[in-house]
Design an enzyme around this catalytic site. Structure first.
Site, short mmCIF file in Angstrom:
data_model
loop_
_atom_site.label_atom_id
_atom_site.label_comp_id
_atom_site.label_asym_id
_atom_site.label_seq_id
_atom_site.Cartn_x
_atom_site.Cartn_y
_atom_site.Cartn_z
N HIS A 44 -8.12 -4.80 -0.54
CA HIS A 44 -6.81 -4.20 -0.31
C HIS A 44 -6.11 -4.86 0.89
CE1 HIS A 44 -3.79 -1.13 -0.69
NE2 HIS A 44 -3.99 -0.70 0.51
N SER A 47 0.84 -1.20 0.00
CA SER A 47 0.00 0.00 0.00
C SER A 47 0.88 1.26 0.00
CB SER A 47 -0.93 -0.07 1.21
OG SER A 47 -1.91 0.93 1.14
N ASP A 91 -8.79 -6.08 -4.94
CA ASP A 91 -8.40 -4.78 -4.39
C ASP A 91 -8.92 -3.68 -5.31
OD1 ASP A 91 -7.14 -2.54 -3.40
OD2 ASP A 91 -5.12 -3.38 -3.42
#
Lengths: 211, 383
Positions: B351, B151, B318
């Site tokens: 995610h 991320s 995601d």
């Protein structure tokens, strides 16, 4: 030694040292690894199967996980990025082999394709005498559970090349043990089990820039 | 060294070299808090830097004494795990502007003797990388064997590869994007408005006011959390399940998913005591991240100087940083003929998948780390 090693050896004979290679449907990276070792090639593999990706990565192969059916190879690579784009035993499993050939020859200066010959006499005789789809060493799975959705004969493939203005630079026709003999030369479409083709785009007479 | 049986503890590096930040501000001095796991080898060739995500911190693995919960990536870091601390020396620092020990908005501003609060300068991904480079020098590591992050941490890895190409051999970029989309920025903005419009925010001076904007922070977290999950996964986990088994026709918490989100928000704002100004800063740093901007918006040009070998990983469900965003990174690397592998991991977990167990993800990770280990061994032997 993998059962496809003889085929890979034959391909390797065509590859100039230090070439840049893209292997479409590279599987576990055996061929790319072989070419890296024997021809000092660089480049990438493309493969959809996660398990095979893991093996390829552990072999030190750069592999891009992707689906050859999405026909997006040209979005990854520029024109003529590779000396060779190779596709072994994958032509018959993709949804649009014709489009993939276009892509191969867009990003590569030369293409190398191998596939099983549906026109081999044993396949034909099984169809003719038994009325059943062939099942043998090169086509091991039954018709209802096979990845081979676009089987063709050598002649079919060569017709397609002709239609697409693709030049066949070289052809090797071998039996399932990957040996070529006088017999496979005699009538390749009937007697050859696996073919290896080197193909190239014919020089353009006029540019057709539709995209 | 068996990390599972030994406690880990953080260390603090005080840095006196002023940090000239992208915003134009200068931080005359600052602390970076960090943790390490495993042993640095004689040639310092086995060091890995882990970059944390938005609400993460330096406590990436192992347990603190008396704490039942391990670090945030404990599943992947430790002896015998994909990031094997029997072989690697793993470093993770809390980003500048954070609220877990590194200098941030809750720290005392040495110039005023007061808490920085809203006066803490806007910090960017580039600033984090520059400050982490000080830590690298302090640890006498010439070059990281790999910089790894998911991320926001993945974006930091990209920044490392661009800004210090010679200081990392491998870059592992997980569930990241080359820049935020308008939708990503919009979510961040709503989160920031939630915090800043909380009456307890006091224009960022809530510490002096002896309070915290808990409601705003919890809302921000609820929103953020939503973007970490996939619709499918929420459907599987909660569906339309009711807490009381029947509708009450009121505005109370009725659906399980409401209860879950409220719990996540509450936990973040109260138990984890996350600093609201840090949350604002981190979301801003994400919004600003755009390494291509300096290169005519051409990501390939931005990555032209990067010499690291790359592994890029994305997750199918995601939607915060979808696989297409990772493919943009891969394509830019391919334009440069970089050494890159890309895996698109099938996962239902959105995610959040980058933090969760998954056979394919772990298999790829493990295989690639073995490759790094082979590289570092070869290097250790040759030097």
């Amino acid at each position: 030694m993998s059962s496809r090693q003889p085929e890979f050896n034959l391909i390797s004979e065509w590859i100039l040292p230090n070439s840049r290679v893209l292997d479409l449907g590279c599987g576990d990276g055996t061929l790319l690894h072989h070419l890296k070792e024997t021809r000092q090639t660089t480049g990438y593999g493309m493969e959809i199967d996660p398990e095979k990706n893991i093996v390829a990565i552990s072999r030190g192969i750069n592999v891009i996980q992707s689906n050859l059916n999405s026909n997006d190879i040209c979005s990854y690579f520029d024109e003529d990025s590779f000396d060779y784009v190779i596709m072994t035993q994958a032509l018959q499993v993709v949804s649009r082999p014709d489009l993939l050939i276009d892509e191969m020859l867009a990003v590569g200066k030369e293409g190398i394709i191998t596939f099983p010959n549906f026109g081999h006499w044993r396949n034909l005789s099984r169809l003719f005498f038994q009325g059943r789809m062939p099942q043998n060493a090169t086509l091991p799975n039954p018709w209802y559970n096979t990845a081979n959705i676009h089987l063709c004969t050598f002649s079919d493939f060569e017709d397609l090349c002709e239609e697409k203005d693709v030049a066949i630079v070289e052809r090797k026709v071998v039996n399932s043990q990957h040996q070529s003999s006088l017999i496979t030369h005699l009538s390749p479409n009937l007697l050859g089990e696996v073919a290896l083709y080197r193909i190239k785009r014919k020089p353009k007479i006029e540019s057709s820039s539709s995209n | 060294m068996k990390m599972d049986q030994e406690w880990v503890s953080p260390q603090t590096l005080h840095i006196d070299t002023p940090l000239e930040m992208v915003s134009g501000s200068v931080l005359p001095q600052y602390d970076l808090v960090y943790e390490t796991y495993g042993q640095l080898n004689d040639t310092a060739s086995n060091a890995l830097l882990i970059c944390h995500a938005l609400s993460g911190n330096h406590h990436v693995a192992g347990y603190y004494e008396g704490d039942k919960n391990p670090g945030w990536w404990h599943a992947y870091i430790g002896p015998g795990k994909p990031i094997d601390t029997d072989h690697f020396f793993v470093v993770c620092s809390n980003n500048l502007g954070g609220c877990h020990g590194s200098t941030g908005p809750a720290s005392i501003n040495p110039r005023t003797g007061q808490v920085y609060g809203p006066d803490f300068p806007i910090v960017t991904c580039k600033d984090w990388v520059h400050s982490q480079n000080q830590l690298r020098q302090h640890l006498n590591i010439d070059r990281w064997a790999a910089v790894i992050g998911g991320s926001m941490g993945g974006m930091q890895v990209l920044q490392w590869a661009i800004d210090y190409p010679d200081q990392l051999q491998h870059a592992i970029v997980i569930a990241a994007a080359p820049k935020l989309s308008a939708q990503n920025i919009a979510f961040n903005e709503v989160a920031r408005r939630a915090i800043m419009t909380d009456p307890d925010f006091h224009n960022g001076r809530f510490i002096e006011a002896n309070t915290t904007p808990k409601k705003g922070l919890a809302l921000a977290r609820m929103l953020g959390h939503l973007t970490y999950l996939s619709d499918d996964m929420m459907g599987t986990k909660f569906g339309r399940e009711l807490r009381e088994g029947k509708l009450s026709y009121s505005f109370d918490v009725e659906f399980q998913v409401e209860s879950y989100l409220r719990y996540q928000g509450e936990k973040f704002a109260t138990k984890q005591n996350f600093d609201a100004n840090t949350y604002l800063l981190m979301t801003k740093a994400l919004d600003y991240f755009d390494p291509a901007a300096e290169f005519d918006n051409n990501l390939s040009h931005a990555l032209a100087k990067a010499t690291a070998q790359f592994l890029v990983i994305s997750f199918t469900s995601d939607w915060r940083f979808a696989p297409e965003r990772s493919r943009e990174i891969v394509k830019a690397l391919l334009d440069n003929d970089a050494e890159v592998s890309y895996a698109e991991v099938n996962s239902q977990h959105g995610h959040d998948a980058f933090l969760l167990p998954n056979d394919h993800y772990e298999g790829i990770f493990r295989a690639y780390m073995k490759r790094i280990l082979a590289d570092t061994c070869a290097e250790g032997a040759s030097s």
